[in-house]
Design a protein around this motif. Structure first.
Motif, mmCIF file in Angstrom:
data_model
loop_
_atom_site.group_PDB
_atom_site.id
_atom_site.type_symbol
_atom_site.label_atom_id
_atom_site.label_comp_id
_atom_site.label_asym_id
_atom_site.label_seq_id
_atom_site.Cartn_x
_atom_site.Cartn_y
_atom_site.Cartn_z
ATOM 1 N N VAL A 1 28.320 39.526 48.047
ATOM 2 C CA VAL A 1 29.375 39.687 47.047
ATOM 3 C C VAL A 1 30.286 38.460 47.112
ATOM 4 O O VAL A 1 30.293 37.728 48.109
ATOM 5 C CB VAL A 1 30.203 40.970 47.272
ATOM 6 C CG1 VAL A 1 29.355 42.210 47.079
ATOM 7 C CG2 VAL A 1 30.852 40.981 48.646
ATOM 8 N N ILE A 2 31.046 38.256 46.063
ATOM 9 C CA ILE A 2 31.945 37.106 46.005
ATOM 10 C C ILE A 2 33.109 37.307 46.973
ATOM 11 O O ILE A 2 33.719 38.380 47.015
ATOM 12 C CB ILE A 2 32.475 36.906 44.571
ATOM 13 C CG1 ILE A 2 31.308 36.637 43.615
ATOM 14 C CG2 ILE A 2 33.489 35.766 44.513
ATOM 15 C CD1 ILE A 2 31.717 36.575 42.154
ATOM 16 N N GLU A 3 33.403 36.318 47.741
ATOM 17 C CA GLU A 3 34.522 36.363 48.692
ATOM 18 C C GLU A 3 35.845 36.225 47.944
ATOM 19 O O GLU A 3 35.967 35.438 47.012
ATOM 20 C CB GLU A 3 34.374 35.218 49.694
ATOM 21 C CG GLU A 3 35.474 35.125 50.735
ATOM 22 C CD GLU A 3 35.410 36.222 51.752
ATOM 23 O OE1 GLU A 3 36.286 37.114 51.684
ATOM 24 O OE2 GLU A 3 34.486 36.213 52.589
ATOM 25 N N GLY A 4 36.836 37.034 48.353
ATOM 26 C CA GLY A 4 38.189 36.858 47.835
ATOM 27 C C GLY A 4 38.522 37.615 46.574
ATOM 28 O O GLY A 4 39.556 37.342 45.960
ATOM 29 N N VAL A 5 37.679 38.554 46.140
ATOM 30 C CA VAL A 5 38.003 39.367 44.959
ATOM 31 C C VAL A 5 38.099 40.824 45.386
ATOM 32 O O VAL A 5 37.428 41.264 46.323
ATOM 33 C CB VAL A 5 36.942 39.201 43.839
ATOM 34 C CG1 VAL A 5 36.938 37.785 43.311
ATOM 35 C CG2 VAL A 5 35.558 39.596 44.321
ATOM 36 N N ASP A 6 38.976 41.578 44.682
ATOM 37 C CA ASP A 6 39.186 42.981 45.037
ATOM 38 C C ASP A 6 37.963 43.835 44.742
ATOM 39 O O ASP A 6 37.638 44.744 45.503
ATOM 40 C CB ASP A 6 40.392 43.537 44.286
ATOM 41 C CG ASP A 6 41.700 42.919 44.750
ATOM 42 O OD1 ASP A 6 41.740 42.446 45.902
ATOM 43 O OD2 ASP A 6 42.665 42.913 43.970
ATOM 44 N N MET A 7 37.302 43.566 43.631
ATOM 45 C CA MET A 7 36.155 44.355 43.225
ATOM 46 C C MET A 7 34.874 43.686 43.708
ATOM 47 O O MET A 7 34.623 42.530 43.362
ATOM 48 C CB MET A 7 36.119 44.497 41.695
ATOM 49 C CG MET A 7 34.947 45.317 41.185
ATOM 50 S SD MET A 7 34.980 45.508 39.388
ATOM 51 C CE MET A 7 34.606 43.827 38.849
ATOM 52 N N PRO A 8 34.058 44.351 44.534
ATOM 53 C CA PRO A 8 32.806 43.740 44.982
ATOM 54 C C PRO A 8 31.965 43.302 43.783
ATOM 55 O O PRO A 8 31.635 44.119 42.933
ATOM 56 C CB PRO A 8 32.115 44.869 45.761
ATOM 57 C CG PRO A 8 33.219 45.776 46.175
ATOM 58 C CD PRO A 8 34.227 45.708 45.075
ATOM 59 N N ASP A 9 31.645 42.016 43.709
ATOM 60 C CA ASP A 9 30.974 41.485 42.516
ATOM 61 C C ASP A 9 29.789 40.623 42.918
ATOM 62 O O ASP A 9 29.819 39.901 43.926
ATOM 63 C CB ASP A 9 31.969 40.667 41.687
ATOM 64 C CG ASP A 9 31.707 40.777 40.195
ATOM 65 O OD1 ASP A 9 30.608 41.230 39.826
ATOM 66 O OD2 ASP A 9 32.597 40.418 39.408
#
Length: 487
Positions: A106-114
């Protein structure tokens, strides 16, 4: 996990991820999206082919619930488990996480796992455009991909979906209608995972509408602002069938969007129930629970479920025999610590566990008049009679019964050395021999336990009467009934 995936999860940027064999040939925004339902289906298919256990710890559903559940998962459906309390609904929902991959990027540093390759959130898309192949990623373990919420009437759309955050909007320089200005709720934070809602019927209708809107159409209105989020979430529910069908609290469009309705149930026989109770109960290893006592404790739950004074709609949870076994074992341990004898569960320990029974039964009007303690004691008596009938029904107890009918009484020893207790059993003709056969053990403490079980069983079959630890002949009216209708 395959060697390729083990290599992949060491990657810390998108570029490193795409250089690994597991992601060879992939490019940003390539549209090759592997949904959570696809992931679950693939892992389920692999386990079915290899014969692996699908849901460890879930007992008694091999021929009923699990086949239906497997069908729903293979069909990539969301589903709801309908059942009374204590039927392992939450355990089943949590066990589905075992069908997820060990980790996903998942992308690091975002609230929603993306997804770093095909992000769905505005923030994730922006970061991918800015960083490109240097986009930092992290690895999300399967345990963190399960989010559970107990539905209550006070749950709001903001709790589940999110709310507009004016401070965040000002900091980012976005409008309030931009998804980047949202403070995400539980559902978006469960993206790329499983979101479970227990007791679905207790959610307010407007919250249920927001749920199916965000899942099916991908849009929802937050304080008048249209928000679009095409989440990748597997949604699973549980509910009480009374709430679901009778009170009608689940809105029709949401019911229509739930793929499968799977009904759970209590153990179908005592042996299955004993397996569940033994698996779940926590007790000291030094405490012995003879097989006949374990069966008695389980039978109490079965008798309670059939008792007309107990509310059938509320059910009798499997937690009743689990809690009762724990309390009975604790009482046996307390007796052992005080008297220095072996800790062996006895009938008297079951009576000491009344609080574990009364708190697990919702009584009808007749039961309320009788009183919870009295109902529980009668349930214990019926259970003892039923188990005695199965285990000892063919044993000859005529001499023992005649001794009591001649006016003798026997006060069962509640404390002291087990050896002394075994000697006291000889006062009652035939009791020692029957107890030894039932106990099938050379332990004096187990034989004493078996003797008390035999007397309690005869009491349960109305061949004796009981007043606390004192056993005597049955009441005169009971003898007349035995001579006619019950013999």
């Amino acid at each position: 996990m395959t060697a390729a995936k083990m290599t992949a999860n060491k990657a810390r940027t998108l570029g490193e991820l795409l250089d690994t064999p597991a992601y060879a040939g992939r490019t940003p925004f390539d549209g090759k999206i592997r949904l959570v339902q696809d992931e679950v289906r693939e892992n389920l298919t692999r386990k079915l082919r290899s014969g692996e256990e699908l849901f460890p710890g879930v007992v008694g559903y091999d021929d009923t619930v699990i086949p239906q559940l497997v069908n729903a998962l293979l069909a990539r459906q969301n589903f709801i488990l309908l059942g009374l309390r204590g039927q392992a609904k939450s355990r089943i929902l949590r066990a589905i996480t075992g069908l997820l991959d060990d980790v996903v990027p998942v992308i690091e540093g975002v609230d929603m796992p993306d997804d770093p390759i095909n992000p769905i959130g505005a923030e994730g898309k922006h970061l991918l455009e800015v960083h490109g192949m240097a986009l930092p990623i992290r690895w999300l373990p399967r345990a963190d991909r399960y989010v559970e919420k107990l539905a209550t009437p006070d749950v709001t759309v903001a709790d589940l979906i999110g709310d507009v955050d004016p401070i965040k909007a000002a900091r980012l320089g976005t409008s309030l209608g931009d998804t980047r200005s949202m403070h995400f709720g539980l559902l978006p934070r469960a993206n790329r995972g499983i979101f479970a809602i227990n007791e679905l019927a207790d959610l307010a209708p407007k919250v249920q509408v927001a749920l199916f809107n965000i899942l099916q159409e991908g849009d929802v209105q937050i304080k008048g602002y249209p928000i679009r989020l095409e989440l990748d979430v597997m949604l699973v529910f549980s509910a009480n069938p009374e709430d679901y069908t009778a009170r009608g609290k689940i809105v029709t469009p949401l019911k229509d969007r739930i793929g499968s309705e799977i009904r759970t149930h209590y153990p179908t026989d005592v042996k299955l129930g004993m397996g569940i109770t033994a698996q779940e109960a926590v007790k000291d290893d030094a405490v012995t629970v003879p097989a006949f006592m374990a069966e008695l404790i389980e039978e109490i739950a079965f008798q309670a479920r059939e008792d007309g004074r107990v509310d059938k709609m509320s059910g009798v949870s499997q937690r009743l025999p689990i809690s009762l076994l724990e309390v009975a074992a604790a009482n046996a341990e307390r007796r052992s610590l005080m008297g220095g004898d072996d800790a062996v569960v006895r009938v008297s320990d079951v009576y000491a566990g009344l609080p574990a029974i009364t708190g697990k039964m919702e009584l009808e009007y007749e039961g309320e008049l009788k009183g919870a303690d009295n109902v529980a004691k009668e349930v214990i008596r019926k259970a003892a009679g039923a188990v005695y009938g199965r285990l000892c029904g063919s044993m000859d107890t005529q001499a023992l019964e005649k001794w009591f009918e001649d006016g003798n009484v026997f006060r069962f020893p509640q404390s002291g050395d087990a050896g002394a207790g075994v000697k006291s059993l000889k006062e009652v003709p035939g009791l020692s021999d029957i107890a030894a056969e039932v106990a099938d053990s050379s332990s004096d403490a187990v034989r004493v336990s078996a003797a008390e079980f035999v007397l309690e069983g005869l009491y349960g079959r109305k061949k004796l009467s009981r007043a606390e630890e004192l056993y005597a002949a049955p009441e005169p009216e009971t003898r007349q009934q035995r001579g006619g209708r019950w013999n």
